[in-house]
Scaffold this motif. Structure first.
Motif, short mmCIF file in Angstrom:
data_model
loop_
_atom_site.label_atom_id
_atom_site.label_comp_id
_atom_site.label_asym_id
_atom_site.label_seq_id
_atom_site.Cartn_x
_atom_site.Cartn_y
_atom_site.Cartn_z
N ALA A 1 34.74 74.18 49.41
CA ALA A 1 33.97 72.86 48.61
C ALA A 1 32.80 72.23 48.50
O ALA A 1 31.46 72.38 48.54
CB ALA A 1 34.78 72.50 47.23
N PHE A 2 33.32 71.89 49.61
CA PHE A 2 33.19 70.50 50.67
C PHE A 2 31.06 71.26 51.12
O PHE A 2 30.23 70.34 51.03
CB PHE A 2 33.38 70.06 51.33
N GLN A 3 31.17 72.24 51.59
CA GLN A 3 30.29 73.22 52.71
C GLN A 3 29.28 73.91 51.20
O GLN A 3 28.64 73.59 51.81
CB GLN A 3 30.73 74.17 53.37
N GLU A 4 30.18 74.46 50.40
CA GLU A 4 29.59 74.48 49.22
C GLU A 4 27.71 73.30 48.76
O GLU A 4 26.72 73.94 48.60
CB GLU A 4 30.17 75.26 48.14
N ILE A 5 28.46 72.29 48.22
CA ILE A 5 27.95 71.10 48.32
C ILE A 5 26.93 70.70 48.77
O ILE A 5 25.87 70.68 48.66
CB ILE A 5 28.70 69.92 47.83
N LYS A 6 27.09 70.90 50.08
CA LYS A 6 26.12 70.18 51.66
C LYS A 6 25.11 71.01 51.19
O LYS A 6 23.93 71.16 51.04
CB LYS A 6 26.79 70.44 52.56
N GLU A 7 25.22 72.72 51.49
CA GLU A 7 24.60 73.58 51.20
C GLU A 7 23.57 73.78 49.78
O GLU A 7 22.29 73.40 49.87
CB GLU A 7 24.96 75.20 51.38
N ALA A 8 24.23 73.18 48.27
CA ALA A 8 23.35 72.91 47.35
C ALA A 8 22.32 71.67 47.40
O ALA A 8 21.47 71.72 47.52
CB ALA A 8 24.15 72.78 46.47
N GLU A 9 23.26 70.78 48.89
CA GLU A 9 21.70 69.66 48.50
C GLU A 9 20.73 69.66 49.58
O GLU A 9 19.44 69.61 49.67
CB GLU A 9 22.75 68.78 49.02
N ARG A 10 21.14 70.66 50.81
CA ARG A 10 20.10 71.31 51.39
C ARG A 10 18.93 72.24 50.22
O ARG A 10 17.45 71.25 51.09
CB ARG A 10 20.67 72.18 52.62
N GLU A 11 19.26 72.95 49.65
CA GLU A 11 18.62 73.62 48.85
C GLU A 11 17.14 72.30 48.37
O GLU A 11 16.69 73.00 48.37
CB GLU A 11 19.46 74.48 48.40
N VAL A 12 18.00 71.45 47.84
CA VAL A 12 17.72 70.29 46.55
C VAL A 12 16.61 69.44 47.96
O VAL A 12 15.23 69.60 46.60
CB VAL A 12 18.42 69.89 45.89
N GLU B 1 12.38 73.31 37.61
CA GLU B 1 14.20 74.18 37.03
C GLU B 1 14.78 74.06 37.85
O GLU B 1 16.18 74.56 37.66
CB GLU B 1 13.28 75.36 35.90
N GLU B 2 14.61 75.08 38.99
CA GLU B 2 15.61 75.40 40.02
C GLU B 2 16.39 74.30 40.23
O GLU B 2 16.85 74.27 40.27
CB GLU B 2 14.43 75.89 40.90
N THR C 1 18.26 73.02 38.33
CA THR C 1 20.26 73.72 37.98
C THR C 1 20.91 73.92 39.18
O THR C 1 22.41 73.71 38.78
CB THR C 1 19.56 75.76 38.13
N LEU C 2 20.08 73.09 40.46
CA LEU C 2 20.98 72.75 41.54
C LEU C 2 21.33 71.69 41.28
O LEU C 2 22.66 71.22 41.50
CB LEU C 2 20.48 73.15 42.59
N ASP C 3 21.03 71.16 40.68
CA ASP C 3 22.31 69.22 40.51
C ASP C 3 22.98 69.59 39.57
O ASP C 3 24.38 69.45 39.78
CB ASP C 3 21.14 68.75 39.44
N LYS C 4 22.91 70.90 39.03
CA LYS C 4 24.09 70.50 37.48
C LYS C 4 25.10 71.35 38.22
O LYS C 4 26.64 71.08 38.47
CB LYS C 4 23.84 71.35 36.33
N LYS C 5 24.53 71.94 39.38
CA LYS C 5 25.56 72.63 40.28
C LYS C 5 26.69 71.91 40.84
O LYS C 5 27.87 72.08 41.23
CB LYS C 5 25.09 74.20 41.28
N ILE C 6 25.65 70.68 41.99
CA ILE C 6 26.63 70.30 42.59
C ILE C 6 27.39 69.35 41.63
O ILE C 6 28.54 68.95 42.58
CB ILE C 6 25.19 68.92 43.16
N ASN C 7 27.11 68.38 40.25
CA ASN C 7 27.52 68.09 39.72
C ASN C 7 29.31 68.52 39.89
O ASN C 7 30.22 68.15 39.30
CB ASN C 7 27.00 67.79 38.46
N MET C 8 29.17 69.83 38.70
CA MET C 8 30.46 71.25 38.84
C MET C 8 31.35 70.91 40.25
O MET C 8 32.54 70.48 39.98
CB MET C 8 29.83 72.43 38.34
#
Length: 417
Positions: free
Chosen positions: A88-99, A123-124, A127-134
């Motif tokens: 989960a930690f790495q997934e959030i880090k990756e999503a933040e890099r995309e943001v 829009e993307e 979607t990424l912000d919602k994913k990070i919150n989750m």
């Protein structure tokens, strides 16, 4: 849990500090922050980095040939605990890099020809912000321990206030009991009424129910306490004068583990039978099917009028009594904390309220987390609005548990090995 140069150093883990309860008078209480805000905290980042590095080390050690079977079992268990957290930690880090990449791209897309591309990028990003919150919520759920009784069924009791509000307390108590009954239906739980003592004017003095299903105690454990109502009565002089009355009722939520091994000596019991007072079909007020059991050494009393059979009511009442006696055992084990039952019930004074239902302003306020919700009718319907409020409480509890643990961890690190 961190790595120390003397080996795997484990201060008291979150699993060992599982008995978390919402604190009502914390001097250090700050305004409620969500999981995303806590994620950005430097101490949290440092802690998660440490866990991630430990996961990598444990995974590497598992492939070594030099460890014995005992240590391998311990490492496998530790690896299983850390794996979802590290992922989960790495997934959030990756999503933040995309943001960050999207934000950089958006800064360059400012011409009219690129307006459509900009909208797609925004829009993307949303979607990424919602994913990070989750993912942040999921991560802190992994970090926070599962309480021993979270998956247990419960006994829920409601009682009208004794000192303030008069009829308004009894009417509100009935509405609250029906709210929890509807919530049980919304969550696909079973709701079996054990005791129901109606008031003469159509309200409710006291009622109790067994609620069974998935994670019942986890969702209802913070409902225990004094609930306050403020409203203009529908009838009487106060309704004509538009005077607001204030009343209270109390809720107690007791976990009921499936196997409750509490010995009860029959000599310690006084068993009375009487006619049922609540809804229950033609047998009401015609047979002495209702049962009241008093445990003489403790003074605990339980009633059951759910079934037509006196024998069945006696069995249910005994089960309820054992659950209450078991709760006393739990409380003794938690002697350093405030008793769960006392914490929930208190003295029923308005100053101890956990939540206020203000009908004139159409607002529900949970005082523990300074959270306001609108539309009282939606909340009292016991469906999505109540579920949202309960989940807000659970998220707050998770965040406060992690914050408290990290504070303790920093204090330990400051004190040395």
């Amino acid at each position: 849990v961190g790595l120390h140069n003397c080996g795997f150093w484990r201060p008291k883990s979150l699993l060992d500090t599982a008995r978390f309860t919402l604190s009502f008078n914390s001097r250090h209480r700050k305004k409620h922050q969500d999981s995303r805000a806590l994620w950005k905290h430097e101490a949290v980042q440092k802690y998660l980095e440490t866990l991630s590095k430990e996961y990598q080390q444990v995974s590497h050690l598992l492939n070594a040939d030099s460890i014995d079977d005992f240590e391998q079992r311990n490492l496998r268990k530790r690896c299983a605990d850390l794996s979802p957290i590290a992922a989960a930690f790495q997934e959030i880090k990756e999503a933040e890099r995309e943001v960050q990449e999207l934000e950089a791209m958006c800064r360059e897309l400012d011409s009219r020809d690129e307006k459509q591309l900009l909208e797609l990028a925004l829009e993307e990003k949303e979607t990424l912000d919602k994913k990070i919150n989750m993912l942040c919520r999921k991560l802190f759920q992994l970090l926070v321990p599962k309480e021993k009784y979270d998956r247990s069924h419960v006994i829920l009791e409601v009682t009208a206030g004794r000192t303030t509000g008069g009829d308004i307390c009894q009417q509100f108590t009935k509405e609250m009991f029906e709210m929890y009954q509807n919530y049980a239906d919304y969550k696909s739980w079973t709701f079996d009424i054990v005791n129901y003592t109606p008031a003469e004017i159509g309200g409710l003095h006291h009622a109790a129910a067994h609620i069974c299903g998935d994670d019942v105690y986890r969702h209802l454990k913070y409902e225990g306490g004094t609930h306050r109502v403020q409203r203009i009565p529908e009838t009487g002089l106060s309704s004509r004068m538009q005077r607001i009355h204030t009343g209270t009722m109390s809720v107690i939520v007791l976990p009921q583990p499936e196997e409750v091994d509490v010995k009860v000596d029959p000599k310690d019991l006084r068993i009375d039978t009487f006619r049922a007072k609540g809804a229950g079909g033609q047998h009401v007020n015609k047979t002495d099917s209702a049962v009241r059991i008093v445990h003489l050494p403790t003074g605990l009393a339980v009633e059951c009028q759910q079934e037509r059979s006196q024998l069945l009511n006696k069995e249910i009442a005994l089960r309820t009594l054992r659950a209450k006696l078991y709760q006393q055992v739990i409380e003794k084990q938690l002697s350093q904390e405030q008793s769960a039952r006392k914490l929930q019930l208190g003295t029923r004074a308005q100053s101890e309220r956990i939540r206020t239902y203000n009908f004139t302003q159409d607002r529900v306020t949970d005082h523990r987390i300074s959270y306001d919700a609108r539309n009282i009718k939606e909340i009292l319907s016991g469906k999505e609005a109540l579920d949202k409020l309960i989940n807000r409480l659970l998220e707050f509890a998770e965040i406060e548990a992690v914050t408290e643990y990290l504070g303790n961890l920093q204090a330990l690190e400051g004190g040395g090995c």
